[in-house]
Design a protein around this motif. Sequence first.
Motif, PDB file in Angstrom:
ATOM      1  N   ASP A   1       0.810  -1.220   0.000  1.00  0.00           N
ATOM      2  CA  ASP A   1       0.000   0.000   0.000  1.00  0.00           C
ATOM      3  C   ASP A   1       0.845   1.273   0.000  1.00  0.00           C
ATOM      4  OD1 ASP A   1       1.046   0.020   2.546  1.00  0.00           O
ATOM      5  OD2 ASP A   1      -0.893   0.143   3.578  1.00  0.00           O
ATOM      6  N   TYR A   2       2.119   1.149  -0.336  1.00  0.00           N
ATOM      7  CA  TYR A   2       2.989   2.323  -0.368  1.00  0.00           C
ATOM      8  C   TYR A   2       3.864   2.292  -1.617  1.00  0.00           C
ATOM      9  CZ  TYR A   2       7.101  -0.490   0.659  1.00  0.00           C
ATOM     10  OH  TYR A   2       8.121  -1.405   0.567  1.00  0.00           O
ATOM     11  N   ARG A   3       4.393   3.451  -1.961  1.00  0.00           N
ATOM     12  CA  ARG A   3       5.373   3.562  -3.035  1.00  0.00           C
ATOM     13  C   ARG A   3       6.428   4.575  -2.607  1.00  0.00           C
ATOM     14  NH1 ARG A   3       2.808  -0.300  -4.229  1.00  0.00           N
ATOM     15  NH2 ARG A   3       1.899  -0.838  -6.272  1.00  0.00           N
ATOM     16  N   ARG A   4       7.679   4.304  -2.978  1.00  0.00           N
ATOM     17  CA  ARG A   4       8.772   5.255  -2.775  1.00  0.00           C
ATOM     18  C   ARG A   4       9.271   5.689  -4.141  1.00  0.00           C
ATOM     19  NH1 ARG A   4      11.915   2.723   2.559  1.00  0.00           N
ATOM     20  NH2 ARG A   4      10.293   3.381   4.033  1.00  0.00           N
ATOM     21  N   ILE A   5       9.136   6.975  -4.408  1.00  0.00           N
ATOM     22  CA  ILE A   5       9.325   7.525  -5.748  1.00  0.00           C
ATOM     23  C   ILE A   5      10.624   8.322  -5.808  1.00  0.00           C
ATOM     24  CG2 ILE A   5       8.321   9.100  -7.457  1.00  0.00           C
ATOM     25  CD1 ILE A   5       5.581   8.478  -6.051  1.00  0.00           C
ATOM     26  N   LEU A   6      11.373   8.105  -6.867  1.00  0.00           N
ATOM     27  CA  LEU A   6      12.644   8.806  -7.049  1.00  0.00           C
ATOM     28  C   LEU A   6      12.412  10.278  -7.389  1.00  0.00           C
ATOM     29  CD1 LEU A   6      15.792   8.500  -7.424  1.00  0.00           C
ATOM     30  CD2 LEU A   6      15.291   8.210  -9.856  1.00  0.00           C
ATOM     31  N   LEU A   7      12.999  11.161  -6.582  1.00  0.00           N
ATOM     32  CA  LEU A   7      12.991  12.593  -6.897  1.00  0.00           C
ATOM     33  C   LEU A   7      14.326  13.005  -7.510  1.00  0.00           C
ATOM     34  CD1 LEU A   7      11.198  14.138  -3.783  1.00  0.00           C
ATOM     35  CD2 LEU A   7      10.225  13.594  -6.021  1.00  0.00           C
ATOM     36  N   ASP A   8      15.406  12.586  -6.863  1.00  0.00           N
ATOM     37  CA  ASP A   8      16.738  12.764  -7.434  1.00  0.00           C
ATOM     38  C   ASP A   8      17.621  11.653  -6.885  1.00  0.00           C
ATOM     39  OD1 ASP A   8      17.697  13.506  -4.883  1.00  0.00           O
ATOM     40  OD2 ASP A   8      17.440  15.639  -5.282  1.00  0.00           O
ATOM     41  N   GLU A   9      18.903  11.711  -7.158  1.00  0.00           N
ATOM     42  CA  GLU A   9      19.789  10.593  -6.813  1.00  0.00           C
ATOM     43  C   GLU A   9      19.909  10.347  -5.318  1.00  0.00           C
ATOM     44  OE1 GLU A   9      23.984  13.115  -6.898  1.00  0.00           O
ATOM     45  OE2 GLU A   9      23.587  11.569  -8.397  1.00  0.00           O
ATOM     46  N   ARG A  10      19.466  11.285  -4.510  1.00  0.00           N
ATOM     47  CA  ARG A  10      19.594  11.085  -3.067  1.00  0.00           C
ATOM     48  C   ARG A  10      18.312  11.366  -2.293  1.00  0.00           C
ATOM     49  NH1 ARG A  10      20.440  15.027   0.108  1.00  0.00           N
ATOM     50  NH2 ARG A  10      21.813  13.762   1.403  1.00  0.00           N
ATOM     51  N   THR A  11      17.207  11.521  -2.992  1.00  0.00           N
ATOM     52  CA  THR A  11      15.948  11.819  -2.305  1.00  0.00           C
ATOM     53  C   THR A  11      14.792  11.046  -2.930  1.00  0.00           C
ATOM     54  OG1 THR A  11      16.777  14.090  -2.032  1.00  0.00           O
ATOM     55  CG2 THR A  11      14.494  13.667  -1.401  1.00  0.00           C
ATOM     56  N   TRP A  12      14.024  10.375  -2.081  1.00  0.00           N
ATOM     57  CA  TRP A  12      12.832   9.661  -2.516  1.00  0.00           C
ATOM     58  C   TRP A  12      11.610  10.237  -1.807  1.00  0.00           C
ATOM     59  CZ3 TRP A  12      14.535   3.819  -1.830  1.00  0.00           C
ATOM     60  CH2 TRP A  12      15.632   3.565  -2.667  1.00  0.00           C
ATOM     61  N   LEU A  13      10.470  10.098  -2.448  1.00  0.00           N
ATOM     62  CA  LEU A  13       9.204  10.505  -1.846  1.00  0.00           C
ATOM     63  C   LEU A  13       8.430   9.257  -1.432  1.00  0.00           C
ATOM     64  CD1 LEU A  13       7.098  12.787  -1.244  1.00  0.00           C
ATOM     65  CD2 LEU A  13       6.136  12.277  -3.515  1.00  0.00           C
ATOM     66  N   HIS A  14       8.085   9.174  -0.158  1.00  0.00           N
ATOM     67  CA  HIS A  14       7.292   8.051   0.364  1.00  0.00           C
ATOM     68  C   HIS A  14       5.820   8.452   0.378  1.00  0.00           C
ATOM     69  CE1 HIS A  14       6.458   4.567   3.091  1.00  0.00           C
ATOM     70  NE2 HIS A  14       5.464   5.355   3.473  1.00  0.00           N
ATOM     71  N   VAL A  15       4.982   7.623  -0.249  1.00  0.00           N
ATOM     72  CA  VAL A  15       3.534   7.872  -0.288  1.00  0.00           C
ATOM     73  C   VAL A  15       2.805   6.579   0.041  1.00  0.00           C
ATOM     74  CG1 VAL A  15       1.568   8.626  -1.674  1.00  0.00           C
ATOM     75  CG2 VAL A  15       3.816   9.605  -2.107  1.00  0.00           C
ATOM     76  N   GLU A  16       1.866   6.652   0.965  1.00  0.00           N
ATOM     77  CA  GLU A  16       0.993   5.516   1.243  1.00  0.00           C
ATOM     78  C   GLU A  16      -0.395   5.820   0.688  1.00  0.00           C
ATOM     79  OE1 GLU A  16       1.153   4.520   5.405  1.00  0.00           O
ATOM     80  OE2 GLU A  16       3.353   4.624   5.426  1.00  0.00           O
ATOM     81  N   VAL A  17      -1.094   4.767   0.278  1.00  0.00           N
ATOM     82  CA  VAL A  17      -2.415   4.932  -0.332  1.00  0.00           C
ATOM     83  C   VAL A  17      -3.439   4.168   0.499  1.00  0.00           C
ATOM     84  CG1 VAL A  17      -3.802   4.626  -2.420  1.00  0.00           C
ATOM     85  CG2 VAL A  17      -1.351   5.111  -2.613  1.00  0.00           C
ATOM     86  N   THR A  18      -4.497   4.844   0.910  1.00  0.00           N
ATOM     87  CA  THR A  18      -5.555   4.188   1.671  1.00  0.00           C
ATOM     88  C   THR A  18      -6.434   3.375   0.726  1.00  0.00           C
ATOM     89  OG1 THR A  18      -7.204   5.959   1.439  1.00  0.00           O
ATOM     90  CG2 THR A  18      -5.578   6.178   3.214  1.00  0.00           C
TER      91      THR A  18
END
Length: 244
Positions: A137-154
Motif C-alpha cells: 500500500d505504499y510507493r517510494r518515488i525517485l525525486l533525485d539521486e539522493r531523495t525519494w518521496l514516500h507515499v501511502e495509499v488508503t
Amino acid sequence: MSEFYSPIRPNMQTLSLLSLDIIDKDLLDEVKKLADEGSIAIYFGKTLRDLKCVIKDDNSETEHELFIHYKGPKKLTIVSVSLPYSSLQEKEYRSLEEIATAYKNYVNNLAPYCYELERIDRFCSVMQPLHPSFKDDYRRILLDERTWLHVEVTTAGLATNIHLIGQSDLWHDKLQSGLLSWDHDKDIVENIMSVFVQDLSTRESPTCGICLCDELPDDLGLPLPLCQNPTCGVHFHRNCLYQV
C-alpha cells in the motif's frame, strides 16, 4: 508460485481430475462448471488441496490472484492474496464461488486504491517496493539521486503519510508548500507532479556505496539515501551499513 499450477480448461473431463489424491465430487463439479462458464480462471497445484483462482476487476480488467487451500468438503481457506489484508482472509468458505463473489466485491470496492497505485507505477519511477503489487500500500518515488518521496495509499485511494527519504532542503520546502495546496479532486500523480513540477518517470537504480550492487539476495530493497550529510549522494543497503 505460478509454475506450480496447471490450468483447468473448459470441457476438461472429470475423469482426469479424479486421478488426483482427493475425490470430492461437489468440488470437482464446481470446478468443471466454473471452467466451462469461464467466469473465473482456476488452476490446480500438485493436488486438489492447492488451488489458485484469478478474478478480474470490473473497472480495469486487472487480474488478482487468490491462493486457496482445501481442508475438506465445503471447507476452503485463503492462503494468500495479492491484495491488502482484509478479514476475508480469516474466513472459511463452503465453495469456490463463494470465495470468488466475496473477493470480486472486495476488488470492486478497492477500485480507487488500485487506480492510484497503477497510476503511480505507470508515471513515476518507483524505487520501492522492488516488485510493486496491490498488496503493497505504499510507493517510494525517485525525486533525485539522493531523495525519494514516500507515499501511502488508503483503500479509499487517498494519499497519506507523505514524507521524504533523504536530505534535501529544496524538496522539503516544495513538499511542505505542496501539501498545503493538495487538491483532493485530482489523483495522487497529478498532485505529485504539481508539487515537484518535474518528470518523475526516469529511473536509474542506485548502487550501494559499500557492496557496489543494487540488489542483494537477502535484501529485497534497493540502496537508500541514508546519509545525514546533505552533500552526500551515496546510497547504502541497511544490511551493509550494519556490517561495517
